[in-house]
Write a protein that holds these residues in place. Structure first.
Motif, PDB file in Angstrom:
ATOM      1  N   LYS A   1       2.301   1.014  -5.563  1.00 41.08           N
ATOM      2  CA  LYS A   1       0.913   1.276  -5.962  1.00 41.08           C
ATOM      3  C   LYS A   1       0.567   0.335  -7.104  1.00 41.08           C
ATOM      4  O   LYS A   1       0.944   0.569  -8.255  1.00 41.08           O
ATOM      5  CB  LYS A   1       0.759   2.735  -6.416  1.00 41.08           C
ATOM      6  CG  LYS A   1      -0.669   3.135  -6.748  1.00 41.08           C
ATOM      7  CD  LYS A   1      -1.458   3.431  -5.494  1.00 41.08           C
ATOM      8  CE  LYS A   1      -2.875   3.884  -5.748  1.00 41.08           C
ATOM      9  NZ  LYS A   1      -3.674   3.911  -4.529  1.00 41.08           N
TER      10      LYS A   1
ATOM     11  N   THR B   1       0.845  -1.192   0.000  1.00 41.33           N
ATOM     12  CA  THR B   1       0.000   0.000   0.000  1.00 41.33           C
ATOM     13  C   THR B   1       0.880   1.241   0.000  1.00 41.33           C
ATOM     14  O   THR B   1       2.004   1.208   0.516  1.00 41.33           O
ATOM     15  CB  THR B   1      -0.939   0.030   1.233  1.00 41.33           C
ATOM     16  OG1 THR B   1      -1.691   1.249   1.220  1.00 41.33           O
ATOM     17  CG2 THR B   1      -0.185  -0.055   2.555  1.00 41.33           C
ATOM     18  N   THR B   2       0.341   2.334  -0.548  1.00 39.71           N
ATOM     19  CA  THR B   2       1.076   3.598  -0.479  1.00 39.71           C
ATOM     20  C   THR B   2       0.634   4.399   0.751  1.00 39.71           C
ATOM     21  O   THR B   2       1.161   5.466   1.004  1.00 39.71           O
ATOM     22  CB  THR B   2       0.804   4.448  -1.732  1.00 39.71           C
ATOM     23  OG1 THR B   2      -0.615   4.574  -1.888  1.00 39.71           O
ATOM     24  CG2 THR B   2       1.403   3.806  -2.971  1.00 39.71           C
TER      25      THR B   2
ATOM     26  N   LYS C   1      -2.965   3.006   6.570  1.00 40.39           N
ATOM     27  CA  LYS C   1      -3.484   1.658   6.344  1.00 40.39           C
ATOM     28  C   LYS C   1      -2.488   0.628   6.868  1.00 40.39           C
ATOM     29  O   LYS C   1      -2.857  -0.342   7.526  1.00 40.39           O
ATOM     30  CB  LYS C   1      -3.762   1.422   4.846  1.00 40.39           C
ATOM     31  CG  LYS C   1      -5.024   2.094   4.359  1.00 40.39           C
ATOM     32  CD  LYS C   1      -5.200   2.043   2.842  1.00 40.39           C
ATOM     33  CE  LYS C   1      -5.489   0.680   2.292  1.00 40.39           C
ATOM     34  NZ  LYS C   1      -5.954   0.740   0.864  1.00 40.39           N
TER      35      LYS C   1
ATOM     36  N   ASP D   1     -12.095   9.733   7.860  1.00 41.74           N
ATOM     37  CA  ASP D   1     -12.295   9.491   9.296  1.00 41.74           C
ATOM     38  C   ASP D   1     -13.022  10.629  10.037  1.00 41.74           C
ATOM     39  O   ASP D   1     -13.866  10.348  10.892  1.00 41.74           O
ATOM     40  CB  ASP D   1     -10.960   9.185   9.991  1.00 41.74           C
ATOM     41  CG  ASP D   1     -10.520   7.747   9.763  1.00 41.74           C
ATOM     42  OD1 ASP D   1     -11.349   6.939   9.296  1.00 41.74           O
ATOM     43  OD2 ASP D   1      -9.355   7.430  10.050  1.00 41.74           O
TER      44      ASP D   1
HETATM   45  P1  ITT Z   1      -3.474   2.114  -1.579  1.00 38.54           P
HETATM   46  O1  ITT Z   1      -4.396   1.916  -2.762  1.00 38.54           O
HETATM   47  O2  ITT Z   1      -2.070   2.464  -1.950  1.00 38.54           O
HETATM   48  O3  ITT Z   1      -3.536   0.976  -0.609  1.00 38.54           O
HETATM   49  P2  ITT Z   1      -5.298   4.302  -0.862  1.00 38.54           P
HETATM   50  O4  ITT Z   1      -5.223   5.344   0.198  1.00 38.54           O
HETATM   51  O5  ITT Z   1      -5.515   4.771  -2.283  1.00 38.54           O
HETATM   52  O6  ITT Z   1      -3.987   3.387  -0.728  1.00 38.54           O
HETATM   53  P3  ITT Z   1      -7.867   2.884  -0.965  1.00 38.54           P
HETATM   54  O7  ITT Z   1      -7.931   2.959  -2.441  1.00 38.54           O
HETATM   55  O8  ITT Z   1      -8.176   1.576  -0.322  1.00 38.54           O
HETATM   56  O9  ITT Z   1      -6.403   3.262  -0.427  1.00 38.54           O
HETATM   57  O10 ITT Z   1      -8.769   3.959  -0.280  1.00 38.54           O
HETATM   58  C1  ITT Z   1      -9.756   4.690  -0.974  1.00 38.54           C
HETATM   59  C2  ITT Z   1      -9.993   5.997  -0.271  1.00 38.54           C
HETATM   60  O11 ITT Z   1     -10.668   5.738   0.961  1.00 38.54           O
HETATM   61  C3  ITT Z   1      -8.718   6.753   0.065  1.00 38.54           C
HETATM   62  O12 ITT Z   1      -8.941   8.121  -0.234  1.00 38.54           O
HETATM   63  C4  ITT Z   1      -8.527   6.566   1.557  1.00 38.54           C
HETATM   64  O13 ITT Z   1      -7.972   7.715   2.164  1.00 38.54           O
HETATM   65  C5  ITT Z   1      -9.967   6.327   2.036  1.00 38.54           C
HETATM   66  N1  ITT Z   1      -9.955   5.391   3.154  1.00 38.54           N
HETATM   67  C6  ITT Z   1      -9.580   4.078   3.116  1.00 38.54           C
HETATM   68  N2  ITT Z   1      -9.637   3.535   4.343  1.00 38.54           N
HETATM   69  C7  ITT Z   1     -10.069   4.515   5.170  1.00 38.54           C
HETATM   70  C8  ITT Z   1     -10.287   4.600   6.565  1.00 38.54           C
HETATM   71  O14 ITT Z   1     -10.049   3.559   7.374  1.00 38.54           O
HETATM   72  N3  ITT Z   1     -10.703   5.764   7.070  1.00 38.54           N
HETATM   73  C9  ITT Z   1     -10.911   6.829   6.292  1.00 38.54           C
HETATM   74  N4  ITT Z   1     -10.705   6.858   4.976  1.00 38.54           N
HETATM   75  C10 ITT Z   1     -10.281   5.707   4.413  1.00 38.54           C
END
Ligand code: ITT
Length: 210
Positions: A38, A12-13, A17, A149
């Motif tokens: 990514k 993950t970036t 997470k 969040d």
């Molecule tokens: P990777 O794909 O590199 O794992 P990402 O931040 O793009 O990282 P996602 O595509 O899974 O991860 O997340 C989609 C969006 O949802 C992204 O903007 C995150 O910041 C948000 N998000 C994911 N999990 C969250 C959480 O636990 N609380 C709040 N926002 C979340």
């Protein structure tokens, strides 16, 4: 499983997470290693499809075992939007834009849905899914967490995820739910329980499957 006896790469970036997931996995004696890569994401209206393709792409460059995860925030009054577009919406409209779209809307129901794909090598993949139901706050609250969040209140709570410590968020969150399933599955592999289930029932019991 002995503590620290297994290392899983989390691809993950997103540092948040990684921190949340590695904390949960540590309860199962699994050590997480952060791989900041990514994977290519396809355009799809299905998180499941996205995570599968993320997994296939990561497989080309990341040695197993690893996990890729994809999460979306689904808001009832917006027909499930932003859903698979959560990342794009956060970086364009931001949480203020989401709140604006909900101005005057009474139905604040929403959920985070997470899919995780575990790749163990030798073309052995397993997909997990976790959901947390909740609602969208009237205004952003709290400095903690990341992403959406500050505007998400999990069911049974009054605080937003942004107002919670990491431990508190993990009592409710989709990510904790997901990595608890993955941790239990890895434990069941190492104790032989999964193999025994397959022999006795003629298949995986499916409890952890998406
Ligand atoms: P990777 O794909 O590199 O794992 P990402 O931040 O793009 O990282 P996602 O595509 O899974 O991860 O997340 C989609 C969006 O949802 C992204 O903007 C995150 O910041 C948000 N998000 C994911 N999990 C969250 C959480 O636990 N609380 C709040 N926002 C979340």
């Amino acid at each position: 499983m002995r503590r620290g006896s297994q290392v899983i790469r989390l691809v993950t970036t997103n540092r948040h997470k990684f921190v949340e997931a590695s904390e949960i996995l540590s309860h199962y004696g699994v050590e997480a290693e952060w791989v900041r890569y990514k994977p290519q994401e396809i355009q799809s209206d299905s998180l499941l499809e996205v995570v599968i393709w993320k997994g296939f792409d990561a497989k080309k460059v990341v040695p197993p075992p690893f996990v890729v995860e994809d999460t979306g925030l689904f808001i009832d009054a917006l027909g499930g939007f932003p859903g698979v577009y959560s990342s794009y919406v956060l970086s364009t409209l931001g949480i203020r834009g989401v709140l604006k779209a909900l101005e005057g809307v009474e139905d604040r129901g929403a959920r985070f849905v997470s899919y995780g794909l575990l790749y163990l090598g030798d073309n052995m993949f397993k997909v997990f899914r976790a959901v947390v139901e909740g609602r969208i706050a009237m205004s952003p609250r709290g400095e903690g967490g990341f992403g959406y969040d500050p505007i998400f209140i999990p069911q049974g709570g009054v605080k937003t995820f942004g107002e919670m410590s990491l431990e508190e968020k993990s009592r409710y969150s989709h990510r904790a739910g997901l990595f608890n399933k993955i941790g239990r599955y890895l434990t069941s592999l190492s104790t032989g329980e999964t193999v025994i289930n397959m022999l006795v029932r003629g298949g995986d019991d499916g409890e952890d499957a998406y």
